[in-house]
Enzyme design. Structure first.
Site, PDB file in Angstrom:
ATOM      1  N   LYS A  53       0.839  -1.204   0.000  1.00  0.00           N
ATOM      2  CA  LYS A  53       0.000   0.000   0.000  1.00  0.00           C
ATOM      3  C   LYS A  53       0.873   1.253   0.000  1.00  0.00           C
ATOM      4  O   LYS A  53       0.606   2.212  -0.733  1.00  0.00           O
ATOM      5  CB  LYS A  53      -0.938  -0.014   1.219  1.00  0.00           C
ATOM      6  CG  LYS A  53      -2.036  -1.067   1.090  1.00  0.00           C
ATOM      7  CD  LYS A  53      -2.823  -1.293   2.372  1.00  0.00           C
ATOM      8  CE  LYS A  53      -3.742  -2.500   2.207  1.00  0.00           C
ATOM      9  NZ  LYS A  53      -4.497  -2.848   3.400  1.00  0.00           N
ATOM     10  N   GLN A  97      -4.944  -1.743   9.468  1.00  0.00           N
ATOM     11  CA  GLN A  97      -4.659  -3.032   8.846  1.00  0.00           C
ATOM     12  C   GLN A  97      -5.217  -4.164   9.717  1.00  0.00           C
ATOM     13  O   GLN A  97      -4.942  -4.227  10.910  1.00  0.00           O
ATOM     14  CB  GLN A  97      -3.129  -3.188   8.665  1.00  0.00           C
ATOM     15  CG  GLN A  97      -2.714  -4.417   7.907  1.00  0.00           C
ATOM     16  CD  GLN A  97      -3.192  -4.406   6.452  1.00  0.00           C
ATOM     17  OE1 GLN A  97      -3.136  -3.393   5.764  1.00  0.00           O
ATOM     18  NE2 GLN A  97      -3.669  -5.550   5.982  1.00  0.00           N
ATOM     19  N   ASP A 120     -11.261   2.119   3.576  1.00  0.00           N
ATOM     20  CA  ASP A 120     -11.661   0.734   3.300  1.00  0.00           C
ATOM     21  C   ASP A 120     -13.172   0.594   3.073  1.00  0.00           C
ATOM     22  O   ASP A 120     -13.630  -0.457   2.627  1.00  0.00           O
ATOM     23  CB  ASP A 120     -11.273  -0.167   4.484  1.00  0.00           C
ATOM     24  CG  ASP A 120      -9.873  -0.766   4.323  1.00  0.00           C
ATOM     25  OD1 ASP A 120      -9.398  -0.883   3.182  1.00  0.00           O
ATOM     26  OD2 ASP A 120      -9.274  -1.117   5.361  1.00  0.00           O
TER      27      ASP A 120
END
Ligand code: NAD
Length: 285
Positions: A53, A97, A120
């Protein structure tokens, strides 16, 4: 032989488009968009994802701020960092995460992230909007799959789509998007661990999306001739990466298929970048 749907190539094209847009925005004197990632502990798979990422952000001119916390960080400390990031005007979007250590509530963490910084798209507010067909941050994997369809000229309208898996991050949002008129207009069936006869459903699928987390569970006799198969699964094995689909068996029978690696995975990262740019543009308006 099936057409290979290369998420790797499509994601590269998307990254180029995003990079061009960022270049144009920063050339006008704006600061670059910024994604903050919070990573707790040292899980090696998470390390790979976080690195990927970060690299992806830097390559397209996006700022990447990593907050790496120790495995034993308290839930309170983590939540207070998220509040700080919510208030930070230089941070456009963020994510934590997953997975998290057991002593931290994933639900509390997801609900603490401000919905307008939810890279997300996991916040209940955004998932609710998604279900209602309102503009929102779409979870990256389902968003990436829609983009694969769009850019590979795969029309989902009126198709029988079967999804295996009902997680909040893949199966459920995928089903909602594909049943909606604007984003799919398909007839959707969702299979899960309590489904009695998986093959009955998979054999009827014009489009089969597999997100079960079971290595090579889909065999040739489970798919319809000429179907489109999207493999979301990722598994590290001694002979390399594989998906939820037995690629060697299934590929000769279907019309199009995503490989693992190089299929859905790169699209997920590309959609994360897209969501971050979307959050930035909303903030700079
Ligand atoms: P999850 O474990 O949260 O959910 C799996 C779902 O599959 C569950 O709803 C379960 O009911 C169903 N399931 C499990 N075994 C089954 C079986 N034998 N038959 C029918 N249904 C079954 O997983 P997830 O987070 O949705 O991820 C699924 C897979 O996709 C994993 O391998 C994960 O690593 C991978 N993944 C890949 C990406 C990517 O970018 N490529 C993104 C997210 C997840």
């Amino acid at each position: 032989m099936a057409r290979l749907i290369s998420g790797k190539d499509i994601a590269a094209a998307i990254r180029e488009e995003l990079a061009a847009e960022i270049k144009e925005l920063t050339a006008k004197g704006n600061r670059p968009p910024c994604l903050a990632v919070v990573w707790v502990g040292d899980d090696p798979a998470s390390a790979t994802y976080v690195r990927a990422k970060g690299k992806a952000c830097e390559k397209i001119g996006m700022q990447f701020k990593l907050h790496h916390l120790k495995e034993d960080v308290s839930e309170e400390e983590l939540l207070s960092l998220l509040q700080e990031l919510n208030a930070d005007k230089e941070v456009d979007a963020m994510l934590v995460q997953l997975p998290l250590p057991k002593h931290i509530s994933e639900k509390k963490v997801i609900e603490t992230i401000a919905p307008d910084k939810d890279a997300d798209g996991f916040h209940p507010y955004n998932l609710g909007r998604l279900l209602m067909g309102e503009p929102t941050f779409v979870p990256c994997t389902p968003a990436g799959i829609l983009e694969l369809f769009k850019r590979s000229d795969i029309d989902t309208k009126g198709k029988e789509v079967v999804i295996i898996g009902r997680s909040n991050i893949v199966g459920k949002p995928m089903a909602a998007l594909l049943m909606q008129k604007k984003t799919g207009n398909a007839t959707v069936t969702v299979c899960h661990t309590a489904t009695k006869d998986i093959t009955f459903h998979t054999k009827r699928a014009d489009i089969l999306i597999v997100a079960a987390g079971q290595p090579k569970m889909i065999k040739a006799d489970m798919v319809k001739e000429g179907a489109v198969v999207i493999d979301v699964g990722i598994h590290r094995t001694e002979s390399g990466l594989c998906g939820d689909v037995d690629f060697e068996e299934v590929e000769p029978k279907v019309s199009a298929i995503t490989p693992v690696p190089g299929g859905v995975g790169p699209m997920t990262v590309a959609m994360l970048l897209k969501n971050t740019l979307q959050a930035y543009k909303m903030r700079m308006r």
